[in-house]
Motif scaffolding. Sequence first.
Motif, PDB file in Angstrom:
ATOM      1  N   PHE A 124       0.850  -1.188   0.000  1.00  9.25           N
ATOM      2  CA  PHE A 124       0.000   0.000   0.000  1.00  9.25           C
ATOM      3  C   PHE A 124       0.889   1.242   0.000  1.00  9.25           C
ATOM      4  N   GLN A 165      -1.130   7.044   2.471  1.00  8.87           N
ATOM      5  CA  GLN A 165      -2.573   6.810   2.499  1.00  8.87           C
ATOM      6  C   GLN A 165      -2.984   6.174   3.821  1.00  8.87           C
ATOM      7  N   HIS A 209      -7.959  -4.971  -0.293  1.00 10.12           N
ATOM      8  CA  HIS A 209      -8.012  -3.570  -0.714  1.00 10.12           C
ATOM      9  C   HIS A 209      -6.982  -3.266  -1.795  1.00 10.12           C
ATOM     10  N   TYR A 214      -8.216  -2.402  -5.135  1.00 14.19           N
ATOM     11  CA  TYR A 214      -8.825  -1.089  -5.311  1.00 14.19           C
ATOM     12  C   TYR A 214      -7.808   0.037  -5.139  1.00 14.19           C
ATOM     13  N   TYR A 215      -6.956  -0.056  -4.116  1.00 10.12           N
ATOM     14  CA  TYR A 215      -5.964   0.987  -3.868  1.00 10.12           C
ATOM     15  C   TYR A 215      -4.772   0.885  -4.818  1.00 10.12           C
ATOM     16  N   ARG A 216      -4.485  -0.305  -5.311  1.00  8.38           N
ATOM     17  CA  ARG A 216      -3.363  -0.505  -6.241  1.00  8.38           C
ATOM     18  C   ARG A 216      -3.854  -1.298  -7.462  1.00  8.38           C
ATOM     19  N   GLU A 222     -13.175   6.511   3.341  1.00  7.93           N
ATOM     20  CA  GLU A 222     -13.574   5.132   3.617  1.00  7.93           C
ATOM     21  C   GLU A 222     -15.102   4.984   3.616  1.00  7.93           C
ATOM     22  N   TRP A 229     -16.213   4.695  -0.028  1.00 12.09           N
ATOM     23  CA  TRP A 229     -15.945   3.353  -0.548  1.00 12.09           C
ATOM     24  C   TRP A 229     -16.969   2.354  -0.007  1.00 12.09           C
TER      25      TRP A 229
END
Length: 465
Positions: free
Chosen positions: A242, A246, A258, A261-263, A377, A380
């Motif tokens: 991550f 963030q 995650h 979605y984050y990467r 958050e 999301w």
Amino acid sequence: MSRNALKLVTIGGGSSYTPELIEGYIKRQAQLPIKEIWLVDVEAGLEKLNIVGAMAKRMVKTAGLDWEVHLTLDRRTALKDADFVSTQFRVGLLPARIKDERIPNYYGMIGQETNGAGGIFKAFRTVPVILDIVKDMQELCPDAWLINFTNPSGMITEAIKTYGHWDKVIGLCNVPVMAMSSEPELIHKTLDELTYKFAGLDHFHWHRVWDNTGQEVTMQIVDKLFGDEDAGLPTNIFDVPFFKDQLENMRMIPCGYHRYYYRQEEMLAHGLAEYRDNATRAQQVTKIETELFELYKDPNLDYKPKQLAERGGAHYSDAACEAMASIYQDKKTHMVVSTLNQGAVPDLPSDHVFEVSAQIGAAGAVPMAFGHFQPAERGWLQLMKNMELVIVEAAATGNYGLALQAFTMNPLIPAGATAKRVLDEMLVAHRNYLPQFTDKITELLAAGVTVQDKVAAELTELVPV
């Protein structure tokens, strides 16, 4: 519930996870007065059921227990007067998962078991089956508890609650268990010295941690996760880190999933590389499963082999056993489960399912208050939960427009004509397991829709319509 002679039923009993389930029962023999264990499967899983069932009997015998282990394809006979029912099945077996991964990959999208298009279709195939199981339970074992691990676990638990109207259900996932198993040693603590609070959705949750002095240690763990230590990721998730900035902003630890979605960029690149090598995760798991069942055939093997940890679902079965023991003994154990919100997270509707730290006892799951999320958050979470509700309704009703809505909402599926093409191809590829979409599938076949990925197309042709 029969207090001194429990009948336990596992649907999907031929799963490679079953030895861990039996091991968990044996560990808790003083807490669970078991009389009968019923392992249930379908005709296509009969060979594996016989192999793993024979191993289960060896494990019970070696432990010196007089439990009766039954193997059957007759679900209704198994369910009659059951006390606990656990579900760990995959509709369409591993070939279905291969199609879930490869068809989106063919079009340059993430292909994954519980996320993106693959996750949506796993729900589409599974919801009608779980609702049939619940219908049988209402007739045959109306007082039983249902412990669900069948993925996507949160959505399946939502379907059980909302469309099956079955209240005595707990959804499980091994991801929080893995986090709580690996993180304490990063800061030189034991789990007993820490307090964990999880909240979110299955495969889309966050957590915070405090020590036994009341000091929050979440960021200490985050710092360690960016070192050389094992991050406690499930085996099936590629370990791209991550962005630390963030995590420092959210001051929570996201779950491993995650990363999709984050990467997303990096996870997609990795997934497409595996696709080009004919080595998607489902194809890897197929190889692991073959090796595991060869081990299970050994008439001298009477314990869970260490190779099972490579399968990706380690610790789930033990969690299922602990949930049963906690309910039966009213232990009030802290577990992370999918259950009704009941106000624990005010950012989500109280009458729908989410994943949360809860106290497990005779009354089932009592969720712990987590409080509000910050805007990022919260955004999301609300998107993902509403998408889940759309998916589950489409799965329960066969509404094609809703299915297209789910594809449009999903952050891992670029909306447009290609998304619709993927939806249509996957409906055709999984046509034998989607009775609710029969009319639409007939229309698509008449229009000449076919599966473009060669491997997925070959798997589809193996099973005649």
